[in-house]
Design a protein around this motif. Sequence first.
Motif, PDB file in Angstrom:
ATOM      1  N   HIS A 145       0.834  -1.212   0.000  1.00  0.00           N
ATOM      2  CA  HIS A 145       0.000   0.000   0.000  1.00  0.00           C
ATOM      3  C   HIS A 145       0.867   1.260   0.000  1.00  0.00           C
ATOM      4  CE1 HIS A 145      -4.337   1.174   0.670  1.00  0.00           C
ATOM      5  NE2 HIS A 145      -3.709   2.332   0.621  1.00  0.00           N
ATOM      6  N   SER A 146       2.096   1.158   0.510  1.00  0.00           N
ATOM      7  CA  SER A 146       2.998   2.322   0.489  1.00  0.00           C
ATOM      8  C   SER A 146       3.258   2.791  -0.938  1.00  0.00           C
ATOM      9  CB  SER A 146       4.341   1.992   1.148  1.00  0.00           C
ATOM     10  OG  SER A 146       4.152   1.676   2.503  1.00  0.00           O
ATOM     11  N   ASP A 206     -11.270  -4.531  10.981  1.00  0.00           N
ATOM     12  CA  ASP A 206     -11.195  -4.071   9.597  1.00  0.00           C
ATOM     13  C   ASP A 206     -12.592  -3.668   9.168  1.00  0.00           C
ATOM     14  OD1 ASP A 206      -8.801  -4.790   7.238  1.00  0.00           O
ATOM     15  OD2 ASP A 206     -10.755  -4.084   6.551  1.00  0.00           O
ATOM     16  N   TRP A 247       9.626   0.155   8.997  1.00  0.00           N
ATOM     17  CA  TRP A 247      10.180  -1.080   8.400  1.00  0.00           C
ATOM     18  C   TRP A 247      10.821  -1.944   9.495  1.00  0.00           C
ATOM     19  CZ3 TRP A 247      12.215   0.087   2.784  1.00  0.00           C
ATOM     20  CH2 TRP A 247      11.965  -1.009   1.949  1.00  0.00           C
ATOM     21  N   ARG A 266      -1.773 -10.455   0.179  1.00  0.00           N
ATOM     22  CA  ARG A 266      -0.798  -9.660  -0.571  1.00  0.00           C
ATOM     23  C   ARG A 266      -0.848  -9.971  -2.056  1.00  0.00           C
ATOM     24  NH1 ARG A 266       0.998  -5.062   1.098  1.00  0.00           N
ATOM     25  NH2 ARG A 266       3.187  -4.961   1.708  1.00  0.00           N
TER      26      ARG A 266
HETATM   27  P1  NAD Z   1      -3.477  -3.049   2.560  1.00  0.00           P
HETATM   28  O1  NAD Z   1      -4.198  -2.181   1.608  1.00  0.00           O
HETATM   29  O2  NAD Z   1      -3.033  -4.402   2.124  1.00  0.00           O
HETATM   30  O3  NAD Z   1      -4.341  -3.244   3.892  1.00  0.00           O
HETATM   31  C1  NAD Z   1      -5.036  -2.218   4.528  1.00  0.00           C
HETATM   32  C2  NAD Z   1      -6.216  -2.836   5.282  1.00  0.00           C
HETATM   33  O4  NAD Z   1      -6.785  -1.819   6.090  1.00  0.00           O
HETATM   34  C3  NAD Z   1      -7.326  -3.364   4.371  1.00  0.00           C
HETATM   35  O5  NAD Z   1      -7.709  -4.666   4.778  1.00  0.00           O
HETATM   36  C4  NAD Z   1      -8.451  -2.361   4.573  1.00  0.00           C
HETATM   37  O6  NAD Z   1      -9.748  -2.946   4.440  1.00  0.00           O
HETATM   38  C5  NAD Z   1      -8.187  -1.900   5.993  1.00  0.00           C
HETATM   39  N1  NAD Z   1      -8.773  -0.591   6.307  1.00  0.00           N
HETATM   40  C6  NAD Z   1      -8.792   0.526   5.536  1.00  0.00           C
HETATM   41  N2  NAD Z   1      -9.422   1.521   6.173  1.00  0.00           N
HETATM   42  C7  NAD Z   1      -9.816   1.029   7.373  1.00  0.00           C
HETATM   43  C8  NAD Z   1     -10.503   1.583   8.492  1.00  0.00           C
HETATM   44  N3  NAD Z   1     -10.931   2.856   8.488  1.00  0.00           N
HETATM   45  N4  NAD Z   1     -10.723   0.788   9.563  1.00  0.00           N
HETATM   46  C9  NAD Z   1     -10.293  -0.499   9.573  1.00  0.00           C
HETATM   47  N5  NAD Z   1      -9.630  -1.070   8.547  1.00  0.00           N
HETATM   48  C10 NAD Z   1      -9.403  -0.321   7.459  1.00  0.00           C
HETATM   49  O7  NAD Z   1      -2.204  -2.185   3.054  1.00  0.00           O
HETATM   50  P2  NAD Z   1      -0.769  -2.686   3.573  1.00  0.00           P
HETATM   51  O8  NAD Z   1       0.119  -2.927   2.400  1.00  0.00           O
HETATM   52  O9  NAD Z   1      -0.950  -3.728   4.607  1.00  0.00           O
HETATM   53  O10 NAD Z   1      -0.222  -1.346   4.261  1.00  0.00           O
HETATM   54  C11 NAD Z   1      -0.895  -0.810   5.389  1.00  0.00           C
HETATM   55  C12 NAD Z   1      -0.353   0.566   5.728  1.00  0.00           C
HETATM   56  O11 NAD Z   1       0.958   0.427   6.289  1.00  0.00           O
HETATM   57  C13 NAD Z   1      -0.205   1.516   4.546  1.00  0.00           C
HETATM   58  O12 NAD Z   1      -0.524   2.832   4.950  1.00  0.00           O
HETATM   59  C14 NAD Z   1       1.270   1.423   4.233  1.00  0.00           C
HETATM   60  O13 NAD Z   1       1.757   2.560   3.559  1.00  0.00           O
HETATM   61  C15 NAD Z   1       1.833   1.320   5.624  1.00  0.00           C
HETATM   62  N6  NAD Z   1       3.199   0.779   5.726  1.00  0.00           N
HETATM   63  C16 NAD Z   1       4.012   1.344   6.651  1.00  0.00           C
HETATM   64  C17 NAD Z   1       5.287   0.853   6.833  1.00  0.00           C
HETATM   65  C18 NAD Z   1       6.181   1.456   7.870  1.00  0.00           C
HETATM   66  O14 NAD Z   1       7.363   1.124   7.891  1.00  0.00           O
HETATM   67  N7  NAD Z   1       5.679   2.290   8.747  1.00  0.00           N
HETATM   68  C19 NAD Z   1       5.745  -0.219   6.050  1.00  0.00           C
HETATM   69  C20 NAD Z   1       4.871  -0.781   5.124  1.00  0.00           C
HETATM   70  C21 NAD Z   1       3.585  -0.285   4.966  1.00  0.00           C
END
Ligand code: NAD
Length: 344
Positions: free
Chosen positions: A38-39, A196, A294, A339
Amino acid sequence: MRAVRMTAPGVLEQVDVPTPEAGPGEVLLRVGAVGACHSDLHILDAAEGAFPVPLTLGHEIAGTVDTVGAAVTGWSPGDRAAVYGIIGCGHCRACLRGLENQCRVVPVGGIGISRDGGLAEYVVVPASRLLHVGDLDLTQAAPLTDAGLTPYHAIELARSALRPGTTCVVIGIGGLGHMAVQILLATTAVRIVAVDTNVAALDLATRMGAHDVVRAGPDTVDAIRAIVGPPPDGADVVLDFVGAEPTLTTARQVVATGGQLLLVGLAGGTLPVRPVADEPPPIPLETSVQVPFWGTRAELAEVVALARQGELRADVHTFPLDRAPEAYDLLRRGEIHGRAIVVP
Ligand code: NAD
Ligand code: ZN
C-alpha cells in the motif's frame, strides 16, 4: 528489460529500460517476486518532488542472483535471496547498532522508494542487502521483506507489553495486518482482536488465527471495549496498520492506561497529544506511542526463520508484470486480501 515505473506523479506504466549492471559490491538479481505494498500507492499519490521520477517501484523483493559485481563475496549466480530494502549509511550511531531503519545520515527511503526497485525483470542491489531464503518459494519470500518485517519490528518494539493474557488490537488486516496476526500467534500468547472495515479481511484474520474480529464502523470502539474492558483498562497494545483519522481515533480510545500504541499505517490521520488538567486526555496517561519504520536486517532474518519453520505464510495473489498496474488498482479499491505479488 521490462519495468513498471512511476513515470510522473500518479502515473504507473510498463516501459522498456536498459538492463542495469552490477557495480562493485552489488549484484544483479533476476526478480522472482515483488509484493504490491500500500505504500506504493502513497508514493504514487505523493506531491511532485517527494520521490524521484522516473522510478521503478517495488520494495518487497525476492529473486535469484544473476551476476555479481566486483568485490562481492559469499553470493554466486543461481543463489536465491530476499532483499532487505533499507540502505543505511552503515557508520552512524544507529547503523552501528544494526538499526538502519533509524539511520541518522541517509533520509528515509530504500530500494523501490528512493532508487529503482523490483517491479522489473532485474534489479541491482548491494550484496549486503541479500538474505538466504532456503527452499522458500520466492512468492512467499518477497512479502516477508516488508509485509512480514514491518509488523515483526512493531511487535518487537511492544514485546515487553505482549505478555500472556494481555490483549493486542490489530487494525487493518491487509498485507501487513494478516502477517501481524500470524507473528503474534507464533511469538506471543496474547489475545488478538482483529479490526477491519472489510468482511473478507476479517475472514482472513479468522483463518490466520485471530481470537476476535470486529467490523469497523460507527460502533467499533464499543465492540472492542466489550472485549478489552472499560477505561482505565483496555488494550495492552494497539497496532494500527491503517493510520487514518478513524483508526487513530479508535486506537487512542481503546488503548489501556499505560498501554502501547504503534502507528504503522501512513494514511495521514492525526493523533492529538494534549494533556490538560481539567479534561480527559485524548490518549490515556502513561500510554506510549511509537511510529515504527520497516525493520532491521537481523529482524528480517528472524522473519525468514519463522516462515521456514512454517509459522508464517502470506496469503498471496499473483499477477504477471504487465498486470501490475491492475494489481495496484485492485489494492486501491480494497479488493486485495492478503498480498498481491507480481511475478515478472
Ligand atoms: P493493505 O491495503 O493491504 O491493507 C489495509 C487494510 O486496512 C485493508 O484490509 C483495509 O480494508 C483496511 N482498512 C482501511 N481503512 C480502514 C478503516 N478505516 N478501519 C479499519 N480497517 C481499514 O495495506 P498494507 O500494504 O498492509 O499497508 C498498510 C499501511 O501500512 C499503509 O498505509 C502502508 O503505507 C503502511 N506501511 C508502513 C510501513 C512502515 O514502515 N511504517 C511499512 C509498510 C507499509
Ligand atoms: Zn546510518
